[in-house]
Design a protein around this motif. Structure first.
Motif, mmCIF file in Angstrom:
data_model
loop_
_atom_site.group_PDB
_atom_site.id
_atom_site.type_symbol
_atom_site.label_atom_id
_atom_site.label_comp_id
_atom_site.label_asym_id
_atom_site.label_seq_id
_atom_site.Cartn_x
_atom_site.Cartn_y
_atom_site.Cartn_z
ATOM 1 N N VAL A 25 0.877 -1.176 0.000
ATOM 2 C CA VAL A 25 0.000 0.000 0.000
ATOM 3 C C VAL A 25 0.913 1.225 0.000
ATOM 4 O O VAL A 25 1.629 1.473 0.980
ATOM 5 C CB VAL A 25 -0.936 0.026 1.228
ATOM 6 N N ARG A 26 0.919 1.958 -1.081
ATOM 7 C CA ARG A 26 1.863 3.064 -1.233
ATOM 8 C C ARG A 26 1.738 4.090 -0.116
ATOM 9 O O ARG A 26 2.716 4.701 0.321
ATOM 10 C CB ARG A 26 1.645 3.734 -2.594
ATOM 11 N N GLY A 27 0.516 4.306 0.365
ATOM 12 C CA GLY A 27 0.288 5.321 1.388
ATOM 13 C C GLY A 27 0.893 4.997 2.739
ATOM 14 O O GLY A 27 1.006 5.879 3.599
ATOM 15 N N LEU A 28 1.299 3.725 2.965
ATOM 16 C CA LEU A 28 1.860 3.352 4.267
ATOM 17 C C LEU A 28 3.157 4.094 4.582
ATOM 18 O O LEU A 28 3.486 4.303 5.752
ATOM 19 C CB LEU A 28 2.115 1.845 4.318
ATOM 20 N N LYS A 29 3.880 4.513 3.559
ATOM 21 C CA LYS A 29 5.159 5.183 3.799
ATOM 22 C C LYS A 29 4.984 6.522 4.505
ATOM 23 O O LYS A 29 5.927 7.061 5.085
ATOM 24 C CB LYS A 29 5.909 5.378 2.488
ATOM 25 N N TYR A 30 3.754 7.069 4.482
ATOM 26 C CA TYR A 30 3.499 8.353 5.130
ATOM 27 C C TYR A 30 2.844 8.198 6.499
ATOM 28 O O TYR A 30 2.516 9.187 7.139
ATOM 29 C CB TYR A 30 2.596 9.216 4.239
ATOM 30 N N LEU A 31 2.631 6.960 6.940
ATOM 31 C CA LEU A 31 1.867 6.730 8.161
ATOM 32 C C LEU A 31 2.708 6.197 9.318
ATOM 33 O O LEU A 31 2.197 5.529 10.216
ATOM 34 C CB LEU A 31 0.702 5.773 7.871
ATOM 35 N N GLY A 32 3.981 6.499 9.305
ATOM 36 C CA GLY A 32 4.849 6.033 10.390
ATOM 37 C C GLY A 32 4.434 6.572 11.743
ATOM 38 O O GLY A 32 4.580 5.902 12.769
ATOM 39 N N VAL A 34 1.520 6.944 12.933
ATOM 40 C CA VAL A 34 0.357 6.237 13.509
ATOM 41 C C VAL A 34 0.500 4.725 13.316
ATOM 42 O O VAL A 34 -0.484 3.990 13.346
ATOM 43 C CB VAL A 34 -0.961 6.746 12.878
ATOM 44 N N LYS A 35 1.730 4.266 13.121
ATOM 45 C CA LYS A 35 1.964 2.847 12.857
ATOM 46 C C LYS A 35 1.422 1.966 13.974
ATOM 47 O O LYS A 35 0.718 0.974 13.716
ATOM 48 C CB LYS A 35 3.468 2.604 12.675
ATOM 49 N N ALA A 36 1.729 2.317 15.219
ATOM 50 C CA ALA A 36 1.296 1.496 16.354
ATOM 51 C C ALA A 36 -0.229 1.428 16.426
ATOM 52 O O ALA A 36 -0.810 0.370 16.704
ATOM 53 C CB ALA A 36 1.861 2.054 17.657
ATOM 54 N N ARG A 37 -0.890 2.551 16.146
ATOM 55 C CA ARG A 37 -2.347 2.579 16.199
ATOM 56 C C ARG A 37 -2.966 1.709 15.106
ATOM 57 O O ARG A 37 -3.931 0.987 15.342
ATOM 58 C CB ARG A 37 -2.838 4.021 16.046
#
Length: 733
Positions: A25-32, A34-37
């Motif tokens: 999922v390309r968008g995951l690279k911007y979600l560090g 909120v990774k734990a959540r």
């Protein structure tokens, strides 16, 4: 592996094994952040045993119990959880794309008067020094630096030197000012201070025109928001009034506002009551009542009454000023083409230094090498976009269209799909009650008063219809409890400890209210084209309203013109019933429609269209459309019922309730993009010729400066044509 332009939150399966799946999922690279959540939310799903993802690769690994979940169930669960973070990911991606790789001077922070003074000083000095013979080459070195032309050149270059050094210091890369700084310094050291002055003069001419365009843009937006009072009445401790300039007002002062006056401050009412026209800020059609402990805003007009207001925001902190500053955001609001121009120009700056070194080593001519520093692409390329975009925003604001940033200009130009709300957007937003039918022991008076009690604080057009009818009949709103708004459904309150609900059919059914008594009458009103509002007291239906809201006269023309401009997918998304949606969609010849939608449903449709590769323009009233306006590539708020949510959520706000301004805006922004492309070609062509001629020794340093800065002036003048663009209602390509 999907390419970098694939939809942000699209789930691409990389490989699967029984009980194990890896997706990208390309968008995951911007979600560090909120990774734990995200991991926690996924693990809470029954059947998911292990979750891990990498913000570097964008890959997500999930282990699950195959006896509880199928592979499709796992993918669906991932999509639901990640969907909550799609807007966050989109915003962070835009910020990353628009991050400057070098720092540049913000010309909008320098006033036109400052550049005017510099121009007068530089031009006067050039004339005087030429008459005294300074135009002939002077001595270089220390004696050259101490000459009057050299000292003046260095003095006028202070801001250029500061910007150039800061870029080297903080970004570790040179910017356009670093190049100009180097050229001025070499010119002064080699006795060519007159060439340095000419470089400064022509550069200031281009920057003056850019600053002038940006200042006119700010003025146009301020004029559009209608703020022009210079004095206010300040309330003194003894209760007397003092007429003072607005500049003398401070936070916590108390000011008196009377009928017909415009507010210049944001604050809280501490005494009195008044009806205030907030249309300049919120677009709300009816004046609103404001009394003690309620907020009022700069840019609004007191229609009747008198109030004392405790000042909370003044000057640049007011709502109006914040709206003006929205268009000056130079980071996350940049158009991609502007970001590309900045990056392109930044990458060419080291090339100029390299060319200067190569030419000097090859020819041993400091003159030719200096020309390589004076002639550069960066300044013209950078200003070719910034000035054109600012001129576009100014022209639009002058005509009642507020565009919040350059990136939205590009988004409008590229839009191929349009999504519209119905009520207040495609319709007039001034609905009238056509039918009023009470049931049981109720009469029209009770029905109208109970409905008005629930709708008293609502900004929805249907609420306005009820409240208007109440005033016409001279009825009064009974005392009631707090109002609870259920978006996309209706509202409810309490009267004499009984629950009163006002809303659509779905709202009634969800609260287990029997509608059988209204079935035949509701169908009849439907066929007549009236929207149905149900009113219930506790679990009993006490009546229905039939409300008609006429379609806007120019909406059909506006949609036809959008199709002519290449928009090939026009859809209607509404919370209204199927019959009403179908009637509007057929009459407007729309490609598709969806009905009885909640705000999140509209946002989901927008995301789905974007996932299929569409560039979506959402047009709504900003009340129930806020999520869809935020998720779309460009959100436009239009209509008499726009609220402050529209100002925050929409990217473009049309203050004049004319749908023909939408295609006119599309024409303007597409012309802007053409002008930018013309500017690119001009800058690159002219400066390439100059570099070649200078390297061959055919172009002296002085004329190198003239040629380079003339190309910059040409593109700024070309961008200035957008200020003269006729923003009328005809389609002009």
């Amino acid at each position: 592996m999907p390419n970098r332009n694939s939809p942000l939150m699209k789930i691409n399966v990389i490989h699967t094994l029984e009980g194990r799946i890896r997706v990208h999922v390309r968008g995951l690279k911007y979600l560090g952040g909120v990774k734990a959540r995200i991991i926690e939310e996924l693990i809470e799903i029954e059947g998911l045993l292990y979750v891990e993802f990498s913000t570097i690769s964008g890959n997500l690994l999930v282990k699950y119990d195959p006896f509880q979940l199928l592979e499709l169930d796992v993918i669906s669960a991932i999509g639901i959880v990640l969907g909550q973070y799609s807007l966050m990911s989109l915003q962070l991606e835009r910020e990353e794309k628009n991050t400057n790789i070098v720092s540049e001077r913000r010309l909008q922070e320098e006033s036109v008067s400052t550049f005017t003074k510099r121009l007068l000083i530089t031009s006067s000095a050039l004339i005087a020094f030429t008459l005294k013979g300074y135009h002939r080459r002077m001595n270089g070195g220390f004696r050259g630096i101490m000459s009057l032309p050299s000292l003046l050149s260095l003095g006028l270059s202070t801001s250029i030197f500061k910007s150039g050094i800061d870029s080297l210091k903080y970004n570790k890369k040179p910017n356009a000012d670093t190049l100009t700084m180097s050229a001025i310094l070499v010119a002064v050291l080699t006795g060519r201070s007159m060439s340095a002055l000419m470089t400064i003069l022509l550069s200031d001419v281009a920057e003056w025109m850019t600053a002038y365009t940006m200042e006119r843009t700010r003025e146009a937006i301020s004029d559009m928001l209608n703020v022009d009072n210079q004095n206010v009445y300040r309330v003194l401790e003894d209760g007397s009034l003092e007429f003072v300039p607005i500049e003398d007002i401070k936070v916590d002062d108390v000011v008196s506002i009377q009928t017909g006056e415009k507010l210049q401050i944001d604050g809280t009412v501490i005494m009195g009551q008044a009806y205030i026209d907030q249309s300049a800020i919120t677009g709300e059609y009816f004046p609103v009542s404001r009394s003690e402990k309620e907020m009022v805003f700069a840019g609004t007009v007191l229609k009747s009454g008198q109030i004392h207001v405790k000042v909370e925001n003044i000057g640049d902190d007011t709502t109006v000023s914040r709206i003006v500053h929205l268009v000056e955001d130079a980071s996350s609001k940049k158009a991609q083409i502007q970001t590309y121009a900045d990056r392109f120009s930044a990458q060419l700056i080291p090339l100029n230094f390299a060319l200067a070194g190569i030419v000097f080593l090859a020819t041993r001519s400091i003159t030719r090498a200096l020309s390589m520093l004076i002639i550069d692409y960066s300044c013209g390329v950078r200003l070719s976009t910034a000035t054109a975009l600012s001129a576009c925003i100014h022209n639009a604001a002058r005509n009642g269209v507020l565009i919040k940033g350059g990136n939205y200009i590009e988004a409008i130009a590229n839009s191929d799909s349009v999504v519209l709300d119905k009520t207040g957007t495609m319709t007039e937003g001034k609905p009238r009650i056509i039918s009023m039918i009470p049931f049981g022991d109720s009469d029209e008076k009770k029905l109208l008063e109970y409905a008005a009690a629930a709708e008293e604080d609502s900004a929805h057009p249907l609420a306005h219809a009820i409240l208007t009818e109440l005033r016409v009949r001279n009825y009064h709103i009974p005392k009631h409890g707090l109002t609870d708004v259920v978006l996309g459904r209706g509202v409810q309150t309490s009267i004499d400890e009984r629950v009163v609900r006002v809303g659509n059919k779905k709202f009634m059914l969800e609260n287990k209210i029997n509608l059988e008594v209204s079935k035949d009458l509701a169908e009849t009103l439907d066929k007549r084209g009236e929207s149905i509002i149900f009113v219930a007291e506790d679990e009993q239906l006490i009546g229905i309203f039939g409300v008609h809201d006429a379609l806007k006269e120019n909406m059909k023309k506006a949609l036809n013109r959008l199709r002519y401009l290449g928009v090939d997918d026009i859809r209607l998304l509404t919370g209204d019933v199927a019959f009403q949606a179908e009637k509007v969609a057929v009459r407007m010849n729309m490609d598709d429609y969806e009905y009885e939608l909640l705000p999140e449903d509209k946002a989901h449709t927008v995301l789905q269209m974007q996932g299929n590769g569409a560039t979506v323009m959402m047009i709504g009233d900003g009340v129930n459309d806020a999520p869809a306006l935020a998720y779309s590539d460009v959100g436009i708020a239009i209509g008499n019922t726009r609220t402050d949510i529209a100002i925050e959520s929409a990217d473009v706000t049309i203050t004049n309730d004319d749908p023909l301004l939408i295609p006119s805006t599309v024409v303007l922004v597409r012309k802007t993009m053409r002008v930018i492309r013309e500017n690119f070609i001009s800058v690159i062509g002219i400066n390439t010729v100059g570099i070649v001629l200078s390297a061959l020794g055919f172009l002296p340093v002085f004329w190198s400066s003239v040629l380079h800065n003339s190309s910059t002036i040409i593109v700024v003048l070309n961008s200035g044509r957008l200020l003269l663009h006729s923003f009328d209602r005809r389609i002009q390509q």
